[in-house]
Design an enzyme around this catalytic site. Structure first.
Site, PDB file in Angstrom:
ATOM      1  N   ALA A 128     -45.142  25.436  14.825  1.00  0.00           N
ATOM      2  CA  ALA A 128     -44.885  25.767  13.508  1.00  0.00           C
ATOM      3  C   ALA A 128     -44.050  26.951  13.536  1.00  0.00           C
ATOM      4  O   ALA A 128     -44.882  28.029  14.538  1.00  0.00           O
ATOM      5  CB  ALA A 128     -45.763  26.082  12.714  1.00  0.00           C
ATOM      6  N   GLY A 156       2.195   2.355  -2.575  1.00  0.00           N
ATOM      7  CA  GLY A 156       2.493   3.546  -3.985  1.00  0.00           C
ATOM      8  C   GLY A 156       1.207   4.801  -4.221  1.00  0.00           C
ATOM      9  O   GLY A 156       0.728   4.603  -2.599  1.00  0.00           O
ATOM     10  N   ARG A 183      -2.287   6.928 -11.510  1.00  0.00           N
ATOM     11  CA  ARG A 183      -3.844   6.845 -12.206  1.00  0.00           C
ATOM     12  C   ARG A 183      -5.180   7.223 -11.999  1.00  0.00           C
ATOM     13  O   ARG A 183      -6.390   7.616 -12.507  1.00  0.00           O
ATOM     14  CB  ARG A 183      -3.827   5.090 -13.013  1.00  0.00           C
ATOM     15  N   LYS A 228     -30.057  20.671  16.811  1.00  0.00           N
ATOM     16  CA  LYS A 228     -29.274  20.322  16.986  1.00  0.00           C
ATOM     17  C   LYS A 228     -29.105  20.307  18.956  1.00  0.00           C
ATOM     18  O   LYS A 228     -29.075  20.620  19.637  1.00  0.00           O
ATOM     19  CB  LYS A 228     -28.136  21.764  16.776  1.00  0.00           C
ATOM     20  N   ASN A 259     -30.670  30.424  20.371  1.00  0.00           N
ATOM     21  CA  ASN A 259     -29.538  29.449  20.937  1.00  0.00           C
ATOM     22  C   ASN A 259     -28.514  29.852  21.349  1.00  0.00           C
ATOM     23  O   ASN A 259     -27.283  29.775  22.095  1.00  0.00           O
ATOM     24  CB  ASN A 259     -29.195  28.101  20.282  1.00  0.00           C
ATOM     25  N   ASN A 286     -45.804  19.733  22.868  1.00  0.00           N
ATOM     26  CA  ASN A 286     -45.818  20.004  21.067  1.00  0.00           C
ATOM     27  C   ASN A 286     -45.276  21.552  21.326  1.00  0.00           C
ATOM     28  O   ASN A 286     -45.051  22.688  21.620  1.00  0.00           O
ATOM     29  CB  ASN A 286     -47.952  20.686  21.315  1.00  0.00           C
ATOM     30  N   ALA A 298       0.570  -1.443  -0.119  1.00  0.00           N
ATOM     31  CA  ALA A 298      -0.461   0.598   0.033  1.00  0.00           C
ATOM     32  C   ALA A 298       1.127   1.722  -0.185  1.00  0.00           C
ATOM     33  O   ALA A 298       0.759   2.226   0.717  1.00  0.00           O
ATOM     34  CB  ALA A 298      -1.196  -0.424   1.075  1.00  0.00           C
ATOM     35  N   ASN A 358      -7.578   0.571 -10.207  1.00  0.00           N
ATOM     36  CA  ASN A 358      -6.445   1.768 -10.570  1.00  0.00           C
ATOM     37  C   ASN A 358      -6.302   3.030 -10.908  1.00  0.00           C
ATOM     38  O   ASN A 358      -5.574   3.948 -10.594  1.00  0.00           O
ATOM     39  CB  ASN A 358      -5.868   1.259 -11.774  1.00  0.00           C
TER      40      ASN A 358
HETATM   41  C1  UD1 Z   1       0.308  -5.531 -10.262  1.00  0.00           C
HETATM   42  C2  UD1 Z   1       1.118  -6.592 -11.600  1.00  0.00           C
HETATM   43  C3  UD1 Z   1       1.046  -6.886 -12.026  1.00  0.00           C
HETATM   44  C4  UD1 Z   1      -1.210  -7.535 -11.548  1.00  0.00           C
HETATM   45  C5  UD1 Z   1      -2.018  -6.610 -11.265  1.00  0.00           C
HETATM   46  C6  UD1 Z   1      -2.685  -6.658 -10.606  1.00  0.00           C
HETATM   47  C7  UD1 Z   1       3.603  -6.250 -11.038  1.00  0.00           C
HETATM   48  C8  UD1 Z   1       4.867  -4.996 -11.315  1.00  0.00           C
HETATM   49  N1  UD1 Z   1       2.698  -6.194 -11.308  1.00  0.00           N
HETATM   50  O1  UD1 Z   1       0.305  -4.264 -11.819  1.00  0.00           O
HETATM   51  O2  UD1 Z   1       1.306  -8.228 -13.150  1.00  0.00           O
HETATM   52  O3  UD1 Z   1      -1.722  -8.103 -12.999  1.00  0.00           O
HETATM   53  O4  UD1 Z   1      -1.124  -5.809  -9.896  1.00  0.00           O
HETATM   54  O5  UD1 Z   1      -3.658  -6.406  -9.614  1.00  0.00           O
HETATM   55  O6  UD1 Z   1       3.184  -6.409  -9.601  1.00  0.00           O
HETATM   56  N2  UD1 Z   1       3.066  -0.418  -4.445  1.00  0.00           N
HETATM   57  C9  UD1 Z   1       3.625  -0.534  -3.508  1.00  0.00           C
HETATM   58  N3  UD1 Z   1       5.064  -0.093  -3.618  1.00  0.00           N
HETATM   59  C10 UD1 Z   1       5.637  -0.147  -4.921  1.00  0.00           C
HETATM   60  C11 UD1 Z   1       4.757  -0.088  -6.531  1.00  0.00           C
HETATM   61  C12 UD1 Z   1       3.494  -0.059  -5.754  1.00  0.00           C
HETATM   62  O7  UD1 Z   1       3.620  -0.560  -2.417  1.00  0.00           O
HETATM   63  O8  UD1 Z   1       6.788   0.981  -5.304  1.00  0.00           O
HETATM   64  C13 UD1 Z   1       1.638  -1.327  -4.685  1.00  0.00           C
HETATM   65  C14 UD1 Z   1       0.510  -0.060  -4.465  1.00  0.00           C
HETATM   66  O9  UD1 Z   1       0.306   0.828  -3.728  1.00  0.00           O
HETATM   67  C15 UD1 Z   1      -0.538  -1.169  -5.212  1.00  0.00           C
HETATM   68  C16 UD1 Z   1       0.157  -2.641  -4.979  1.00  0.00           C
HETATM   69  O10 UD1 Z   1       1.403  -2.267  -4.989  1.00  0.00           O
HETATM   70  O11 UD1 Z   1      -1.096  -0.525  -3.785  1.00  0.00           O
HETATM   71  C17 UD1 Z   1      -0.049  -3.474  -6.586  1.00  0.00           C
HETATM   72  O12 UD1 Z   1       0.669  -1.141  -7.390  1.00  0.00           O
HETATM   73  P1  UD1 Z   1      -0.183  -1.231  -9.227  1.00  0.00           P
HETATM   74  O13 UD1 Z   1       0.771  -0.078  -9.559  1.00  0.00           O
HETATM   75  O14 UD1 Z   1      -1.288  -1.075  -8.731  1.00  0.00           O
HETATM   76  O15 UD1 Z   1       0.388  -2.326  -9.331  1.00  0.00           O
HETATM   77  P2  UD1 Z   1      -0.462  -2.557 -11.269  1.00  0.00           P
HETATM   78  O16 UD1 Z   1       0.491  -1.853 -12.337  1.00  0.00           O
HETATM   79  O17 UD1 Z   1      -1.827  -3.470 -11.145  1.00  0.00           O
HETATM   80 CA    CA Z   2      -2.908  -2.241  -9.201  1.00  0.00          CA
END
Ligand code: UD1
Ligand code: CA
Length: 468
Positions: free
Chosen positions: A388, A16, A20, A359, A394, A385, A14, A235
């Protein structure tokens, strides 16, 4: 011990940004049914029995960590920081320290797959042990696999590798079998293989998907088919809305199975965790948010929006009522067009009608405020009662002041009650009064100019005009 009970850890990715999404907010904090995206796979890992569960955070790490702790307060979570987001393999490596000493299997989940169930996580973990493979990964058939890694199999149909779309040849892009982004690996294999992953690819990132080729040519890999309905990743905002709809539909089905009538599940919005009792009817376009709990035998009218509201049994909420952080006791009637701001308690069988705003106010048992009224910072007894157009004044521009109205009092229409003020039990307030002083029990308060009728005034005026 059955295989399915072997202890396994989980890593949820989590960190990233979620480019997009075109957002200031990290992708995994965008909400589906009132909870951040990443809370769902994290919860699925916990429910599947993973321990520990390590969440890898990076982009706005503190905010993501705080939101997950708030969404899953009792989950045994650990957090690992991936300072720079250099790909999914790099992200898993960031969890290594937090998993020191763990030698069992490690499940890896994406923080952006909110529809994933605990059963599927479990199935993947079990498949790996059963097949005695170093790695299991989930795949799914997609009509439109755009954006996903594709699963390349050899002539015998064995999975060989996963190729990311940006690195794929036209033939590989035509493959419909997609990598779902859910894995389970043997710990030893995982840490060793991650050391071999490079970044010589279109995105200059360390791809976790390289593990498939490493396992396929070495200690073995198993591909586990999963339902696309579960493994869809989010995404962009369109996928976010679809995930939200799908999850809402599931929640609606669960409600219907437990005896709730949801008149139109396609026009119903509900947060995960909301409770509704049997024989309650939910009309179209209702939205139930946060920690809302609704009793049984209620009717929630069209367009009502209830946030953190506790509703007793047999309550009628008429259309377009909006409530927040309030409680409504058994048999009460709200709306249409009532508004309860935070801190209201509506008593048993009390009525709050159209264009009534409350409130921080308690309205006692069987009391009524049916039309065009503002009640703020008020304690109102039973059987009162409120006519209206009544307004509790307040606020004096600096401070808020309380209004108290005793049991059985009668507040005439268009009364202005300037707080602080107390209307005693059983007292009457004449319509159109502006009151600045308290009224004793049983008294009548008249606070208005006396009416004067000027007999014959119209005719006299006509006569004056004609003289000119
Ligand atoms: C990834 C897979 C792809 C797969 C898809 C499924 C890779 C290279 N690709 O692509 O094959 O079909 O998921 O949903 O793994 N994240 C990090 N650190 C990073 C990069 C990403 O924590 O450096 C986390 C993101 O926050 C996200 C998850 O990893 O929650 C997936 O990353 P995302 O960029 O969505 O991968 P996809 O391009 O969807
Ligand atoms: Ca993804």
């Amino acid at each position: 011990m059955p295989l399915s009970e072997s202890p396994f850890a989980a890593v949820v990715l989590a960190a990233g940004k979620g480019t997009r999404m075109k957002s200031e907010r990290p992708k995994v904090l965008h909400e589906v049914c009132g909870r951040p995206l990443a809370a769902y796979p994290t919860q699925a890992a916990v429910a599947a029995g993973a321990s520990p569960v390590v969440v890898v955070v990076g982009h706005q790490a503190e905010a993501v960590e705080a939101a997950l702790v708030a969404a899953l307060p009792s989950a045994p979570l650990r957090f690992a920081v991936q300072a720079e987001q250099r790909g999914t393999a790099h992200a898993v490596l960031a969890a290594r320290e937090a998993l020191r000493g763990h030698t069992g299997p490690i499940a890896i989940l994406s923080g952006d797959t909110p529809l994933l169930s605990a059963a599927t996580v479990r199935a993947l973990v079990d498949a790996r042990s059963r097949e005695r493979a170093a790695l299991a990964f989930a795949t799914m058939p997609l009509d439109d696999p755009r954006g996903y890694g594709r699963v390349v199999r050899d002539a015998a149909g064995r999975p060989m590798r996963v190729v990311e779309e940006k690195d794929a040849s036209p033939e590989e892009r035509a493959i419909r079998e997609a990598n779902a982004g859910l894995y389970c690996a043997d710990a030893r294999f995982l840490w060793e293989a991650l050391g071999q992953v490079g970044a010589a690819n279109a995105q200059r990132e360390f791809y976790l998907t390289d593990l498939i080729a490493l396992a396929a040519s070495g200690p073995g890999v198993v591909a586990v088919p999963v339902s696309p309905a579960e493994a869809h990743g989010v995404n962009d905002r369109e996928e976010l809305s679809r995930a939200n709809r799908e999850l809402t539909r599931r929640l609606a089905v669960a409600f219907m199975k437990s005896g709730v009538t949801v008149e139109d599940p396609e026009r119903f919005d509900v947060d995960a965790g909301v409770e509704i009792g049997a024989d309650t009817v939910i009309e179209p376009n209702v939205r139930l948010r946060g920690r809302t709990r609704i009793g049984s035998g209620c009717r929630i009218g069209q367009g009502a929006v209830l946030t953190d509201t506790v509703v007793g049994d047999g309550v009628t909420v008429n259309p377009y009522t909006v409530t927040d952080q309030s409680t409504v006791a058994r048999g009460a009637i709200l709306g249409p067009f009532s508004r309860l701001r935070p801190g209201c308690e509506v008593g048993e069988e009390a009525h709050v009608g159209n264009f009534v705003e409350m409130k921080k106010t308690r309205l006692g048992r069987k009391s009524k405020a049916n039309h065009l009224t503002y009640l703020g910072d008020s304690e109102i007894g039973a059987g009162v009662n409120v006519g209206a157009g009544t307004i509790t004044c307040n606020y004096d521009g600096e401070k808020k002041h309380p209004t108290r109205i005793g049991d059985g009092a009668f507040i005439g229409s268009d009364s202005i009650l300037v707080a602080p003020i107390e209307i005693g039990p059983g007292a009457y307030v004449a319509a159109g009064s502006t009151l600045t002083r308290s009224v004793p029990a049983g008294a009548l308060a008249v606070g208005r100019a006396r009416q004067e009728n000027k007999e014959g005034w119209v005719a006299e005026r006509q006569a004056r005009k004609q003289k000119k």
